[in-house]
Design a protein around this motif. Structure first.
Motif, PDB file in Angstrom:
ATOM      1  N   ASN A   1       0.907  -1.043   0.030  1.00 11.17           N
ATOM      2  CA  ASN A   1       0.036   0.046  -0.038  1.00 11.17           C
ATOM      3  C   ASN A   1       1.012   1.249  -0.035  1.00 11.17           C
ATOM      4  O   ASN A   1       1.420   1.467   1.097  1.00 11.17           O
ATOM      5  CB  ASN A   1      -0.883   0.229   1.316  1.00 11.17           C
ATOM      6  CG  ASN A   1      -1.939  -1.066   1.233  1.00 11.17           C
ATOM      7  OD1 ASN A   1      -2.416  -1.452   0.199  1.00 11.17           O
ATOM      8  ND2 ASN A   1      -1.909  -1.723   2.430  1.00 11.17           N
ATOM      9  N   LEU A   2       0.914   2.079  -0.974  1.00 12.55           N
ATOM     10  CA  LEU A   2       1.696   3.239  -1.202  1.00 12.55           C
ATOM     11  C   LEU A   2       0.876   4.405  -1.250  1.00 12.55           C
ATOM     12  O   LEU A   2       0.195   4.817  -2.443  1.00 12.55           O
ATOM     13  CB  LEU A   2       2.734   3.019  -2.789  1.00 12.55           C
ATOM     14  CG  LEU A   2       3.584   4.196  -2.744  1.00 12.55           C
ATOM     15  CD1 LEU A   2       4.773   4.065  -1.868  1.00 12.55           C
ATOM     16  CD2 LEU A   2       3.821   4.168  -4.309  1.00 12.55           C
ATOM     17  N   GLY A   3       0.671   4.926  -0.332  1.00 10.96           N
ATOM     18  CA  GLY A   3      -0.268   6.244  -0.277  1.00 10.96           C
ATOM     19  C   GLY A   3      -0.449   6.688   1.150  1.00 10.96           C
ATOM     20  O   GLY A   3       0.286   6.188   2.120  1.00 10.96           O
ATOM     21  N   GLY A   4      -1.448   7.431   1.205  1.00  8.16           N
ATOM     22  CA  GLY A   4      -1.885   7.876   2.313  1.00  8.16           C
ATOM     23  C   GLY A   4      -2.862   6.886   3.226  1.00  8.16           C
ATOM     24  O   GLY A   4      -2.643   5.989   2.996  1.00  8.16           O
TER      25      GLY A   4
ATOM     26  N   PRO B   1       3.702   4.395   3.790  1.00  7.51           N
ATOM     27  CA  PRO B   1       2.805   5.618   4.015  1.00  7.51           C
ATOM     28  C   PRO B   1       3.576   6.749   3.479  1.00  7.51           C
ATOM     29  O   PRO B   1       4.750   6.990   3.633  1.00  7.51           O
ATOM     30  CB  PRO B   1       2.657   5.798   5.509  1.00  7.51           C
ATOM     31  CG  PRO B   1       3.844   4.954   6.121  1.00  7.51           C
ATOM     32  CD  PRO B   1       4.148   3.842   5.169  1.00  7.51           C
ATOM     33  N   THR B   2       2.687   7.758   2.633  1.00  9.86           N
ATOM     34  CA  THR B   2       3.548   8.634   1.875  1.00  9.86           C
ATOM     35  C   THR B   2       2.965  10.007   2.698  1.00  9.86           C
ATOM     36  O   THR B   2       3.290  11.202   2.079  1.00  9.86           O
ATOM     37  CB  THR B   2       3.320   8.421   0.413  1.00  9.86           C
ATOM     38  OG1 THR B   2       1.959   8.464   0.304  1.00  9.86           O
ATOM     39  CG2 THR B   2       3.869   7.355  -0.093  1.00  9.86           C
TER      40      THR B   2
ATOM     41  N   ASP C   1       0.276   8.303  12.145  1.00 10.02           N
ATOM     42  CA  ASP C   1      -0.805   7.353  12.709  1.00 10.02           C
ATOM     43  C   ASP C   1      -1.511   6.407  11.942  1.00 10.02           C
ATOM     44  O   ASP C   1      -1.266   5.054  12.354  1.00 10.02           O
ATOM     45  CB  ASP C   1      -2.053   8.417  12.750  1.00 10.02           C
ATOM     46  CG  ASP C   1      -2.850   7.960  13.664  1.00 10.02           C
ATOM     47  OD1 ASP C   1      -2.986   7.011  14.168  1.00 10.02           O
ATOM     48  OD2 ASP C   1      -3.832   8.821  14.100  1.00 10.02           O
ATOM     49  N   ALA C   2      -1.744   6.688  10.682  1.00 13.25           N
ATOM     50  CA  ALA C   2      -2.512   5.552  10.003  1.00 13.25           C
ATOM     51  C   ALA C   2      -2.086   4.135   9.685  1.00 13.25           C
ATOM     52  O   ALA C   2      -2.724   3.109   9.612  1.00 13.25           O
ATOM     53  CB  ALA C   2      -3.345   6.075   8.886  1.00 13.25           C
ATOM     54  N   SER C   3      -1.069   4.259   9.394  1.00 12.45           N
ATOM     55  CA  SER C   3      -0.092   3.056   8.851  1.00 12.45           C
ATOM     56  C   SER C   3       0.327   2.245  10.102  1.00 12.45           C
ATOM     57  O   SER C   3       0.582   1.216   9.970  1.00 12.45           O
ATOM     58  CB  SER C   3       1.100   3.563   8.082  1.00 12.45           C
ATOM     59  OG  SER C   3       2.146   3.893   8.799  1.00 12.45           O
ATOM     60  N   VAL C   4       0.195   2.803  11.383  1.00  9.17           N
ATOM     61  CA  VAL C   4       0.696   2.047  12.596  1.00  9.17           C
ATOM     62  C   VAL C   4      -0.358   1.544  13.203  1.00  9.17           C
ATOM     63  O   VAL C   4      -1.289   2.205  13.565  1.00  9.17           O
ATOM     64  CB  VAL C   4       1.594   2.937  13.324  1.00  9.17           C
ATOM     65  CG1 VAL C   4       2.402   2.247  14.344  1.00  9.17           C
ATOM     66  CG2 VAL C   4       2.731   3.463  12.547  1.00  9.17           C
ATOM     67  N   GLY C   5      -0.376   0.232  13.687  1.00 10.06           N
ATOM     68  CA  GLY C   5      -1.307  -0.291  14.732  1.00 10.06           C
ATOM     69  C   GLY C   5      -2.514  -1.143  14.102  1.00 10.06           C
ATOM     70  O   GLY C   5      -3.241  -1.770  14.927  1.00 10.06           O
TER      71      GLY C   5
END
Ligand code: NAD
Ligand code: ZN
Length: 352
Positions: free
Chosen positions: A95-98, A122-123, A130-134
């Motif tokens: 997943n390459l993006g926000g 995450p870009t 935040d979003a890419s972690v967890g």
């Protein structure tokens, strides 16, 4: 910089290229897919490929950019594309993006053929801190944010702050809100430091501190049974305002702009329903209003906002539950709040 171990997977910060190359060169995966939106495929994919020695052994799946596309229709399209490309259970999705791409891509990967591996690259500032972690994946249903999703960990998260060079100002400001949240709920010194930081040029050290806080909290409580709920500070009202804005405004609020409104309202709730002081509320409101554009929460939207808060996943037994500040740097959770107090907090924001 460093590698953090995050609840069973590696989180690489300005490092990890070798690990990623090794993983891709191993025979572990039958096929590699990259999911990107129209902007990240154009801007970030060439950067990613050059970091990876011109890596080209993948199929690209491109979606339209924007929160309005984080929905089931796009998922169906992408599941079908994966089928057309004969993706099997040994396939890998990058997943390459926000946050829209990491949330939706994570959801697609966690459900396609009952789950395939995925990696988050995450870009945006928001997705890096935040979003890419967890391990939370998800999509929106109608205007209800993240209504359907899973807790599924990526194989690895690869955070490279170099991607931020091309990020528009408004997106930097959006991500900065999550950094402010980390300070508000967990680390007063960090909050004070951010107050004198230019949101356009956050340092790698500050970004790292946010990743560290988020990672610490989700490692203690991966499935949001208790402590992880503090990360929802500002999001009960923020998500409702974001959902409403998405459905009604010509130029909808970004996630960060919406939760910044949520921080002010929920800080106001924290005075009456927790131990935050008036001085602290004033400090938070003044700071946020100096950074984020003032939005008018329309009176006629109040009922819809309450309905949206009711549909929030965090609720139990029909009660809207809030995470509230005890003071700047400390947050508590599972707080019940009256409807009257919620409405007053919206009025308080409008009165600023
Ligand atoms: P986004 O993914 O829509 O990205 C914002 C915009 O920036 C898009 O237009 C995108 O194409 C563009 N972009 C991305 N990287 C770029 C780059 N390097 N250069 C130029 N343009 C670039 O939005 P976002 O703010 O990253 O994420 C918001 C989403 O994250 C929301 O859906 C929110 O619910 C979700 N989120 C999830 C979690 C979680 O724990 N899973 C946490 C916080 C937020
Ligand atoms: Zn958020």
């Amino acid at each position: 910089m460093e590698t953090l171990t995050s609840a069973g997977h590696s989180l690489y910060f300005e490092s990890g290229l070798e690990a990623l190359k090794n993983l891709l060169e191993s025979n572990k995966y039958s096929k590699v897919f990259i999911l990107a939106d129209e902007h990240t495929s154009e801007i970030c994919l060439p950067v990613f490929q050059s970091m990876m020695d011109d890596f080209s052994e993948f199929d690209l799946i491109e979606t339209s950019a924007g929160e309005e596309n984080k929905n089931i229709d796009f998922c169906i399209g992408i599941w079908k594309t994966l089928l057309d490309f004969e993706a099997d259970r040994k396939s890998l999705l990058i997943n390459l993006g926000g946050g829209v791409i990491t949330d939706m891509g994570g959801f697609i990967a966690s459900t396609y053929k009952r789950g395939i591996d995925f990696i988050n690259v995450p870009t945006t500032l928001l997705s890096q801190v935040d979003a890419s972690v967890g391990g939370k994946t998800g999509i929106d249903i109608d205007n209800v944010k993240n209504m359907v999703g899973t807790f599924t960990l990526p194989q690895m998260v690869f955070i490279e702050t170099g991607f931020l060079k091309t990020l528009p100002k408004r997106e930097l400001l959006s991500g900065f809100a999550e950094m402010i949240k980390h300070g508000l709920i967990y680390d007063k010194t960090y909050y004070e430091k951010l107050k004198s930081t230019d949101y356009l040029t956050p340092s790698a050290e500050d970004i790292y501190r946010s990743v560290e806080i988020k990672n610490e909290v989700v490692t203690i409580d991966p499935h949001e049974k208790n402590l992880r709920k503090i990360l929802n500070f500002g999001h009960t009202i923020g998500h409702a305002v974001e959902g409403y804005s998405l459905a009604n405004d010509e130029n909808p609020l970004t996630h960060g702009e919406a939760i910044a409104i949520g921080f002010v309202c929920e800080a106001a709730l924290s005075i009456k329903n927790s131990t935050l002081t008036k001085e602290e509320l004033k400090d938070i409101s003044t700071y946020l209003l100096s950074l984020y554009p003032k939005y008018h929460i329309k009176k006629e939207s109040f009922d819809t906002l309450l309905e949206l808060m009711q549909s929030d996943k965090k609720n139990e037994d029909g009660n809207i539950l809030f995470s509230l500040l005890e003071n700047i740097g400390k947050c508590t959770f599972n707080c019940r709040v009256s409807t009257a107090d919620i409405l007053s907090s919206l009025d308080y924001y409008n009165s600023l």
